[in-house]
Design an enzyme around this catalytic site. Structure first.
Site, PDB file in Angstrom:
ATOM      1  N   GLU A   1       2.749   5.251   7.357  1.00 24.82           N
ATOM      2  CA  GLU A   1       4.058   5.459   6.731  1.00 24.82           C
ATOM      3  C   GLU A   1       4.760   6.703   7.278  1.00 24.82           C
ATOM      4  O   GLU A   1       5.991   6.743   7.350  1.00 24.82           O
ATOM      5  CB  GLU A   1       3.910   5.557   5.212  1.00 24.82           C
TER       6      GLU A   1
ATOM      7  N   LEU B   1       0.821  -1.205   0.000  1.00 23.26           N
ATOM      8  CA  LEU B   1       0.000   0.000   0.000  1.00 23.26           C
ATOM      9  C   LEU B   1       0.857   1.258   0.000  1.00 23.26           C
ATOM     10  O   LEU B   1       0.474   2.282  -0.567  1.00 23.26           O
ATOM     11  CB  LEU B   1      -0.911   0.026   1.233  1.00 23.26           C
TER      12      LEU B   1
ATOM     13  N   HIS C   1       6.806   5.700  10.174  1.00 28.94           N
ATOM     14  CA  HIS C   1       8.120   5.183   9.777  1.00 28.94           C
ATOM     15  C   HIS C   1       9.047   6.326   9.368  1.00 28.94           C
ATOM     16  O   HIS C   1      10.229   6.344   9.733  1.00 28.94           O
ATOM     17  CB  HIS C   1       7.979   4.205   8.604  1.00 28.94           C
TER      18      HIS C   1
ATOM     19  N   HIS D   1       7.123  -0.773  13.731  1.00 29.78           N
ATOM     20  CA  HIS D   1       5.794  -1.374  13.875  1.00 29.78           C
ATOM     21  C   HIS D   1       5.527  -1.658  15.348  1.00 29.78           C
ATOM     22  O   HIS D   1       6.436  -1.985  16.083  1.00 29.78           O
ATOM     23  CB  HIS D   1       5.718  -2.695  13.093  1.00 29.78           C
TER      24      HIS D   1
END
Length: 261
Positions: free
Chosen positions: A252, A197, A255, A261
């Protein structure tokens, strides 16, 4: 590494323990759709690079004093200028058609992203988790381009591989990029290979990398950009039937600001 990114991800580490994965956890019957794990696996193939990455993450911990941050800095609101590069299929020449998503869809995404990071009450960004926090981070579409000219923060280019963007390819980013030390670049394509994604590098993954300014930024599939919560005037948006709330970018962005995670 750009100054505002360093400051931002330290704030995020200090203020938020509930990361973006907690906001959009994958259903158990679906494979992971974030490219982060594959990026880590690629880096692990070079033992020297991976060791350097691990050492950097271990070194960068510390309190506010060691980071040179004052209480006044803690209370400051950090605003990050964003530019979207809509890399659409050549045949999607009309704005709002297919992978050439509309300005309104991008604006809906920005609302969802900011509500998530500001933990805004009455939105999906609010949570009651004891570690939840307003990160004091806001994202704004860049109002000026690198030359200083007025701009809306959205670029559009035809991209032949838009519907099969090779995961991790830098060729896409080389086609349209604003200086990574001044802007947060987000590339939107029709689809990413491997069923991903979206993806982004952790800052620690890019320390010492000669391609840091080429790799920096986030790549998203077009149908994951935007939120059905913020349809402009009730107009339909070209969104995925499941990932339709803008949380892929929230994930995202976590990150990008150095959250695992």
């Amino acid at each position: 590494m750009k100054t505002w990114i360093v400051t931002t991800f330290f704030f995020l580490q200090l203020l938020v323990e509930v990361n973006a994965q907690g906001l959009i956890a994958e259903p158990q019957n679906r494979p992971p759709r974030c490219g982060h794990s594959w990026l880590i696996e690629q880096m692990q193939r070079d033992s020297v690079v991976f060791q350097h990455y691990q050492e950097h993450r271990q070194r960068r911990g510390g309190d506010l004093t060691s980071l040179g941050l004052s209480p006044e800095t803690q209370d400051s609101l950090i605003r990050i200028p964003v530019v979207f590069h809509v890399m659409h299929r050549p045949e999607d020449s009309v704005i709002g058609q297919g992978s050439n998503i509309s300005d309104e869809q991008i604006q809906a995404q920005m609302l969802a992203l900011n509500y998530d990071f500001r933990r805004k009450a009455g939105t999906r960004g609010f949570n009651t988790h004891p570690a939840g926090a307003d990160t004091r981070i806001e994202f704004v579409l860049a109002g000026r381009d690198p030359s200083g000219a007025s701009h809306k923060g959205i670029n559009r280019l035809p991209y032949a591989l838009s519907n099969a963007h090779p995961y991790g390819s830098l060729g896409l980013k080389d086609l349209s990029r604003w200086p990574a030390d001044r802007y947060l670049n987000i590339w939107v394509v029709g689809q990413i290979t491997l069923g991903i994604l979206g993806y982004s590098y952790l800052p620690a993954m890019l320390v010492g990398d000669p391609d840091v300014l080429r790799k920096d930024g986030i790549v998203l599939g077009s149908r994951m950009v935007g939120s059905v919560d913020f349809k402009p005037g009730g107009k339909p948006l070209n969104l995925h039937e499941i990932y339709a709330y803008g949380r892929t970018l929230t994930h995202e962005m976590g990150h990008y600001l150095d959250l695992y995670h």
